[in-house]
Each structure stands twice: as structure tokens, then as C-alpha cells.
Scaffold this motif. Structure first.
Motif, PDB file in Angstrom:
ATOM      1  N   SER A 182       0.828  -1.207   0.000  1.00  0.00           N
ATOM      2  CA  SER A 182       0.000   0.000   0.000  1.00  0.00           C
ATOM      3  C   SER A 182       0.862   1.256   0.000  1.00  0.00           C
ATOM      4  CB  SER A 182      -0.920   0.006   1.225  1.00  0.00           C
ATOM      5  OG  SER A 182      -0.148  -0.008   2.419  1.00  0.00           O
ATOM      6  N   GLU A 183       0.215   2.383  -0.309  1.00  0.00           N
ATOM      7  CA  GLU A 183       0.892   3.662  -0.233  1.00  0.00           C
ATOM      8  C   GLU A 183       1.132   4.018   1.231  1.00  0.00           C
ATOM      9  OE1 GLU A 183      -1.355   6.579  -2.284  1.00  0.00           O
ATOM     10  OE2 GLU A 183      -1.178   5.609  -4.245  1.00  0.00           O
ATOM     11  N   ASN A 198       7.651   8.062  -0.023  1.00  0.00           N
ATOM     12  CA  ASN A 198       7.333   8.140  -1.445  1.00  0.00           C
ATOM     13  C   ASN A 198       7.626   6.807  -2.122  1.00  0.00           C
ATOM     14  OD1 ASN A 198      10.138   8.065  -2.340  1.00  0.00           O
ATOM     15  ND2 ASN A 198      10.294  10.166  -1.555  1.00  0.00           N
ATOM     16  N   GLU A 199       7.140   6.686  -3.360  1.00  0.00           N
ATOM     17  CA  GLU A 199       7.199   5.401  -4.054  1.00  0.00           C
ATOM     18  C   GLU A 199       8.626   4.919  -4.261  1.00  0.00           C
ATOM     19  OE1 GLU A 199       5.474   3.387  -8.187  1.00  0.00           O
ATOM     20  OE2 GLU A 199       4.943   5.447  -7.637  1.00  0.00           O
ATOM     21  N   ASN A 200       9.557   5.857  -4.476  1.00  0.00           N
ATOM     22  CA  ASN A 200      10.947   5.469  -4.704  1.00  0.00           C
ATOM     23  C   ASN A 200      11.607   4.896  -3.453  1.00  0.00           C
ATOM     24  OD1 ASN A 200      10.824   6.363  -7.366  1.00  0.00           O
ATOM     25  ND2 ASN A 200      11.457   8.452  -6.819  1.00  0.00           N
ATOM     26  N   SER A 251       9.766   3.216  -0.948  1.00  0.00           N
ATOM     27  CA  SER A 251       9.000   2.106  -0.368  1.00  0.00           C
ATOM     28  C   SER A 251       9.675   0.759  -0.598  1.00  0.00           C
ATOM     29  CB  SER A 251       7.584   2.085  -0.938  1.00  0.00           C
ATOM     30  OG  SER A 251       6.854   3.208  -0.492  1.00  0.00           O
ATOM     31  N   TYR A 252      10.033   0.464  -1.860  1.00  0.00           N
ATOM     32  CA  TYR A 252      10.625  -0.845  -2.141  1.00  0.00           C
ATOM     33  C   TYR A 252      11.995  -1.038  -1.483  1.00  0.00           C
ATOM     34  CZ  TYR A 252       6.995  -2.457  -5.355  1.00  0.00           C
ATOM     35  OH  TYR A 252       5.813  -2.895  -5.879  1.00  0.00           O
ATOM     36  N   TYR A 310      12.753  -5.226  -7.635  1.00  0.00           N
ATOM     37  CA  TYR A 310      12.020  -4.315  -6.744  1.00  0.00           C
ATOM     38  C   TYR A 310      12.995  -3.744  -5.705  1.00  0.00           C
ATOM     39  CZ  TYR A 310       7.733  -6.480  -8.529  1.00  0.00           C
ATOM     40  OH  TYR A 310       6.723  -6.942  -9.324  1.00  0.00           O
TER      41      TYR A 310
END
Length: 788
Positions: free
Chosen positions: A599-600, A604-606, A608-609, A639
Motif C-alpha cells: 500500500s501507499e 514516497n514510491e521510490n 517504499s521498495y 524491486y
């Protein structure tokens, strides 16, 4: 006697001289300040200590004169200038003299005494103790005053002399009253927060706590800052929490220093810095914060931001485990569920062990109808809490009482435990506890036997009798009761009532640990840490101490985080799991990675992984199989890192060899089949597919499909290797099947076609008949490569 120095402040310094005798036949040591120097009398000051050698002492004739002159000098007192000079030079007055072959040293001790302000003796020093209305006071008091200001007497007997003065100015008194008012409001709020489970009421109380924090109350500020950080009953605000923590950290708050360490470690509201995190954690630990000690223990154990050191980890974990073990009660305390979010999402309710509300109500209905087993079960649930039931000693007592009246021995024994331990609802009473333990033990109940053994071991309501204690513990242990096993181990370990036998102690501690008793883990850890009865093993001791530490009161945040997750508050759940992950909880590390993966979040998305990859790595290092497979998946698909098939193979192989994971074996089969990160080999692929089917029944269907596909690929490769045209040209069908081979083939095809038509007609007739209701089918788990 004192020395009075006039200053421009209201506080005056008085120096009391206390005569200290340090006797030693060889050397006498006393603390001083200064560098290493040689003294004329033969003594030597080294690194802040002075050692007086026996052969450097004077003879006894000069000693007597020296003592008299020095004591006389002390009685006369020192001039103010001399005292100030001594303080500025930071050297105590030392008088080494020889008395009957011993070295005697006199030292100065400085004590600050308040001076009366106003009253009838302004400027005079307070006298402690002083007598006021037939009571002695050892410090300033507010007794006898309506305005609440602190005062003291300047003579011993105030009743006759009436000599007094204030110990503080009006401004200081006002400030003290504000502090006392804030403390009173804080205690009231905390008491009410702990006594309610209603979320709406707790929100109101935290708003009240926020006002107390605004008055500068340190503990209230700590509570509010943590509430803002996690979004507990206050709006989540990391910047505000950080601001409060920084202010408290400057004032020396260990909790705030630990919190700042967490913020820097996780990069919350600040740029991530493991170096700063380590500094703050260290300061928090030095201040006595147990969470900081636990975090440092995990970091040294796993080499996170510091060089890996088992001994350093042992030091931190042992300190925390000592506190946790000392808090363990006879009833065992509250239970904590460790719920994996990954398992909970894929199979709701399978891993949590949480009871549904309707199921609890059903048990309550049975208990009201007189079902004794339901009464005992609900009593135990309410006694320890957990599985979705709040800890409630009042309800536990009511259920146990009903079952005990019906003759249930387990209920009698647990009532004995509750009376032996005592709580807010059940007052501690050894006689009542003994009554219930005896009733249960006489009927052969192991819980009662163990309780009776505890009574005789510690003399609770009966005289201490180690023989009887041993007898009852043995009876309880023979029936597999964990408390009996633990106490037998304790008696053998300490040699209480029996000959000390570490092997027997180790045996019973191991038995108790198999049932999960926290004190059994603690005792085993102590034995492995010291090498008592076993070969010393730092690694084993750390793992056992870590297990104990993770049962501490902070583990309650696991359920709080799970509650936030269930309510959909992912940010709050993530931050709470992050703190627990810092403390080394493997389940929290995997839950952090799962939330970041699914989930968010506040990151930020960069980010998270890569963060998820970090926590999967830490969870895998603690032996979690799914985390190891996830690491393979992340490297397989790229990922949070670059695509790296070779590393993916390494992780899958570790999961396959160490944890016998069917999923890992299946993935290895797929990679052998495709030649990804490893040499392509259809035979090895088939071998891993077969191993996956043997390891788990759930893998049999996907393995069958994969083997079918592998068979087609093998057949295709085989045919490609053959020269099919040349082979067909050499085959003469007339000679092989006869001259009418085409008729035979047409007949076979016609028979097959007729069979298909007949089957379809029969199926059509069945569809025209009324349909019967069929039970719903069940879905089977499928295995796919690399987490898909």
C-alpha cells in the motif's frame, strides 16, 4: 558547625566538615582532584587518587600530636578565604597521620543548606531537623501555612524560639505551585486513561494531557509527543512530535532521546542517519531507557550500524531481561498475539488466533447457562487477555467463582492464583489463596498442587517447608504443568531443599520452556550466559534473552499496531511496527515490509521498495522463510534493487535447504527450466518440481501443470533433435499396416466421433433435468514462480 559566606543571592553556602576515617594496613585511598604529583610525606596522587604507603607514615609519637592539632584546627573552623581557595583548587583538605600502624585521613564534604528568607530569622541557616507542633521535620515544609509556601526553623525548637523564615521567594513558590498543579492533573489524566477502554473517552483525556504538556510537564510532553508520532488519540504530526522530543532531549529525557534515535534511524521528519540514531540510542540507554537498551542489543546482535558483537548484545539484552523477568507475576501477566499481516490477508483469522465477537458471545451464552468449561475458558481469557478479549480481573473472578462453585478444580486453582497475586479487584490474601489451592490439590489438580508448592516454598500463609514444596512441585510436573516444572528447576538450580544439580535444573527449565514460560527462557539464558551446567554459549544466551525481552510491556504495541491496520490507518500501523522492528521483533519487521509492499505510505514510491527490501532482509536473517522467498522475488523482478537472477537463486536455495520451502523449490525448478541465473537443465527442473510436490500437498496441482509443460518442452526438443522428414520417408505404411490401412484409420476416427456425439447428447439430456443444489467448491492454493 558551618562557614557562612555572604553573597548577593538568597542562597548561602555552608560547609560542614565531616571526619572520615579510612583504615588500611597497606594503603589508604581517597578521591581528590588533580594531576599526578609526589608529596613530601611519601604519598602519591595518581589519576585523581592518593595512595599513602605504610612505610611513608610518621611514627606514633608525632601521630598523636598531629591528630590533636588537626582536630583542634577543624573545631576552630576555616576562614572564608581559605575555604574558597580550597573549592577553587578543587582539592579536599587531607590530613594523613599514623595511628597504631594505620593511616587516618580527614576529608571535607560540602553540603548546601537553605537560608531563611524573611520571617523572624532572615539570613540565618535552616536547622534540620526542627521541631514544630510535636513533629520533627527533616526538610522545608508547608505545614501550618495557608499560602502553601515552604518554610523552615532556624533553631531546633520552633515552638519555643519562634525563629523561622521562608525557603523560597514568592516567584519560586508560584513556580512550584504550577509544577505541583501540573503533576496532579497529569496523574489524574493517566489514571483515567488506564481505567477506560473507550476510544472516545481516551481522546478527550489526551486533549487534557495536551494542556498539561503545554504547562511544561515533562512526562505529559513525552506522552503527547509519542501520541502525535503514532497518531494515538491525537492527530498524527511527526514534525510536532520531533519538536517536542528535541526540547525534552536537551533537558535529558531518555525517552525523548530514544525517540529521536528512532526518527533518525527511520528517516522520519529528518534525513536518515544511522550515526545520529546510534548516538541518541546510546544516550537513552545511559539514561536507563529499556527500549533503547533493547534496540542497541538487537543492533549489536545483527550488526546494524555497528560492528557485530555478541557480548555487547548480551549486556544490553540481559539488563532488559532482568527487568522483564522481575515483572512476571504468578498469574503470568497479559498475553500478546503476534499477527503476521501477510498471513492475515491471505487467510483471514488463520494466524491471528483472534476470536470473533459472535463466538465470544456464544461462549458467554453457554457460561450463563452453566457450562463449566465455557466459564473456565472465559475466566482464563479475561485473566490474561488476548485473542480479542480485554484483560479484566473482575470478570475473570466471576467466571472462576461460578465454575468453582460447580466443583471445577481448575477454577479453584485459578482463584487461588488470583488471591495469591492480588489485584485492584481481588485483594491479596494468602489464607484464601491457600484454601483454594488445597481444595484443588486434594482433588489432584496440577495447578493447585503447584500453587500449594509455592506457598510452602515462600511461606505464604504456612511455615516454609521445602520438602512439601518439592513434593507438590513434583506432582504438578508429573502431570505436565509448566509452573511445577519451572519451580523444580529453580529448586535444583539453587539447591533449595535438594542437593544442587544443574543437570536436573536444565532438564526442568527446558521442559517449562517448551510450554513457553518466560521465566524458563530467562533461567536458561542465565545458564548459557554464565556456562552454568552447560557449555557457555553467548549466541544461545542472546537468543533466549531476546525472547524474554520481547515479552515486555512494550509488546502491547503489537496489538495496537494491528488494531490501527484493521481500522485502515496504515500510517499509524506502519510507524508502530517500525519502532517494534527497531527493537528486533521479527514479526514487526515482516509487517513493515508487507505494508510498504502492498500500500501507499508516508514514504514516497521510490523509497517504499528499498525500505521493504531492508526489512525483508532483517526478517529473513531471523529465520522467517517467507521473508527469504520475498528477497528472492525482489531480486528476480528488480524491486528496490537491480534485477539479479544469481542473487535470487541464492535466496531461493537458502529457503529450500534451510526451511524446506515448497515455494522456493518450485521457483528453483522454474529458474532451472528457463536458465535464469543458473544453467538451464530440464532434469534438475523436474527434480525441484517433484521436491516441491513432496514438501507440500498444496503444491501438487501447480507441480502437475508445470511437469506437463515440461513434458511438452522435452518432447519438442526431442523431435527437434530427430530428422523427421528422413524418418517418414523410410516408413512404408502399406508394408507396416497392410494395404487397407486407410480404411482402418477411417473406422477408428468414426468410432471416436460417434463416442463424442453420444456423450454430448447424454450431457444435453442431463441439463434438461431439474438441477439439484450442490455444495460450493473449494479453491486450492496455486504455486507460481517468484511470488506471482
Amino acid at each position: 558547625m558551618y562557614i557562612h559566606t555572604h553573597t548577593h543571592t538568597h542562597t548561602h553556602l555552608f560547609i560542614y566538615f565531616i571526619l572520615n576515617f579510612y583504615l588500611s594496613t597497606n594503603y589508604s585511598m581517597f578521591s581528590v582532584y588533580g594531576q599526578s604529583t609526589d608529596n613530601n610525606d611519601g604519598s602519591k596522587i595518581v589519576a585523581g587518587h592518593a595512595y599513602v604507603a605504610k612505610d611513608a607514615q610518621t611514627d606514633s609519637s608525632t601521630t598523636d600530636t598531629g591528630v590533636e592539632s588537626e582536630v583542634e584546627g577543624i573545631q576552630m573552623g576555616l576562614q572564608v578565604k581559605e575555604a574558597c581557595s580550597l573549592m577553587h583548587s578543587q582539592v579536599c583538605s587531607l590530613f594523613p597521620v599514623k595511628v597504631s600502624g594505620y593511616c587516618v585521613i580527614f576529608s571535607l564534604v560540602f553540603i548546601i543548606v537553605p537560608v531563611a528568607i524573611g520571617g523572624t530569622a532572615s539570613g540565618e541557616p535552616c536547622v534540620f531537623p526542627f521541631l514544630f507542633q510535636e513533629k520533627e521535620y527533616m526538610e522545608c515544609t508547608t505545614e501550618g501555612r495557608g499560602d502553601g509556601r515552604l518554610w523552615c526553623a532556624t533553631t531546633y525548637n520552633y515552638n519555643t524560639d519562634k525563629k523561622w523564615g521562608f525557603c523560597e521567594t514568592e516567584e519560586q513558590a508560584e513556580q512550584r505551585r504550577l509544577v505541583e498543579e501540573a503533576e496532579e492533573q497529569y496523574q489524574d489524566a493517566i489514571k483515567m486513561i488506564n481505567s477506560t477502554n473507550r476510544r472516545s473517552q481516551k481522546k478527550e483525556l489526551y486533549d487534557r494531557l495536551l494542556k498539561v504538556a503545554e504547562m511544561g510537564h515533562a512526562k505529559a510532553m513525552e506522552k503527547v509527543a509519542y501520541a502525535m508520532l503514532f497518531g494515538d488519540y491525537l492527530p498524527q504530526s511527526i514534525p510536532q512530535a520531533k519538536e517536542i522530543f528535541e526540547k525534552l532531549a536537551l533537558e535529558g529525557s531518555p525517552k525523548a532521546q530514544t525517540a529521536l534515535g528512532f526518527l533518525y534511524a527511520a528517516g522520519l521528519g529528518v534525513n536518515s542517519s544511522q550515526a545520529k540514531a546510534l548516538v541518541y540510542y546510546t544516550f537513552g540507554a545511559l539514561g536507563g531507557n529499556l527500549v533503547a537498551h533493547m534496540i542497541l542489543g538487537y543492533r549489536y546482535w545483527g550488526g546494524v550500524g555497528v560492528p557485530q558483537s555478541c557480548e555487547s548484545a548480551l549486556t544490553h539484552y540481559r539488563l532488559v531481561a532482568n527487568h522483564v523477568a522481575s515483572d512476571v507475576s504468578l498469574t503470568g501477566g497479559s498475553a500478546v498475539q503476534r499477527i503476521r499481516l501477510l498471513d492475515e490477508v491471505e487467510n483471514p483469522g488463520s494466524s491471528s488466533g483472534m476470536l470473533e465477537e459472535d463466538l465470544i458471545q456464544y461462549y458467554q451464552f453457554l457460561a450463563e447457562k452453566g457450562d463449566v468449561q465455557a466459564q473456565v475458558g472465559l475466566g482464563q481469557l479475561h485473566l490474561h487477555g488476548g485473542r480479542g478479549v480485554e484483560q479484566n480481573h473482575q470478570r475473570a473472578y466471576e467466571y472462576f467463582n461460578q465454575a468453582a462453585n460447580a466443583g471445577n478444580t481448575h477454577a479453584m486453582a485459578f482463584l487461588g492464583k488470583m488471591y495469591s497475586e492480588g489485584s485492584e479487584y481481588v485483594p491479596q490474601n494468602n489464607d484464601t489463596a491457600l484454601h483454594y489451592f488445597k481444595k484443588a490439590a486434594d482433588l489432584g489438580n496440577p495447578v493447585g498442587q503447584s500453587g500449594l508448592g509455592m506457598a510452602y516454598l515462600y511461606g505464604r500463609g504456612v511455615p516454609v517447608n521445602y520438602d512439601l514444596a518439592l513434593k507438590y512441585f513434583q506432582k504438578a510436573a508429573e502431570q505436565g504443568w509448566v509452573d511445577g516444572q519451572l519451580q523444580l528447576g529453580t529448586m535444583y538450580y539453587n539447591g533449595i531443599g535438594v542437593k544442587r544439580d544443574y543437570k536436573q535444573a536444565l532438564k526442568f527449565f527446558n521442559l517449562a520452556s517448551q510450554a513457553g514460560h518466560i521465566l524458563a527462557f530467562y533461567n536458561l539464558a542465565q545458564m548459557h550466559a554464565t556456562g552454568t551446567g552447560v557449555m557457555r554459549s553467548c549466541h544461545t544466551a542472546v537468543e533466549l534473552f531476546k525472547n524474554v525481552c520481547e515479552r515486555g510491556r512494550w509488546s502491547e504495541r503489537l496489538m495496537a499496531a494491528y488494531g490501527s491496520f484493521k481500522e485502515g490507518d496504515m500510517d499509524s500501523a506502519l510507524l508502530q511496527y517500525l519502532l517494534l522492528a527497531e527493537q528486533g521483533y521479527e514479526v514487526a519487521q515482516s509487517n513493515v515490509a508487507f505494508i510498504l509492499d502492498q500500500s501507499e505510505s508516508i514514504f514516497n514510491e521510490n523509497e517504499s521498495y528499498p525500505r521493504a527490501l531492508l526489512h525483508w532482509t532483517r526478517a529473513a536473517a531471523q529465520g522467517y522463510t517467507v521473508a527469504r522467498i520475498k528477497l528472492g522475488d525482489y531480486h528476480f523482478y528488480g524491486y528496490g534493487t537491480d534485477v539479479d537472477y544469481e542473487t535470487a537463486v541464492i535466496h531461493y536455495r537458502l529457503a529450500s535447504e534451510q526451511q524446506h520451502s515448497a515455494q522456493a523449490m518450485f521457483n528453483l525448478g522454474y529458474m532451472h527450466e528457463k536458465g535464469l541465473g543458473i544453467k538451464q537443465d530440464i532434469h534438475l527442473a523436474k527434480r525441484f518440481y517433484d521436491m516441491a510436490a513432496e514438501a507440500s500437498p498444496d503444491a501438487q496441482v501447480p507441480v502437475f501443470l508445470a511437469l506437463c509443460k515440461l513434458g511438452l518442452i522435452y518432447a519438442q526438443q526431442y523431435l527437434q533433435d530427430l530428422n523427421l522428414k528422413e524418418l517418414l520417408s523410410q516408413v512404408d505404411l502399406d508394408q507396416l499396416l497392410g494395404p487397407e490401412w486407410d480404411l482402418y484409420l477411417m473406422t477408428v476416427i468414426a468410432l471416436l466421433l460417434g463416442t463424442v456425439i453420444a456423450y454430448r447428447q447424454r450431457q444435453h439430456q442431463n441439463e434438461l433435468r431439474p438441477n439439484s443444489v450442490s455444495p460450493p467448491g473449494t479453491a486450492t492454493d496455486t504455486y507460481t514462480c517468484c511470488g506471482l
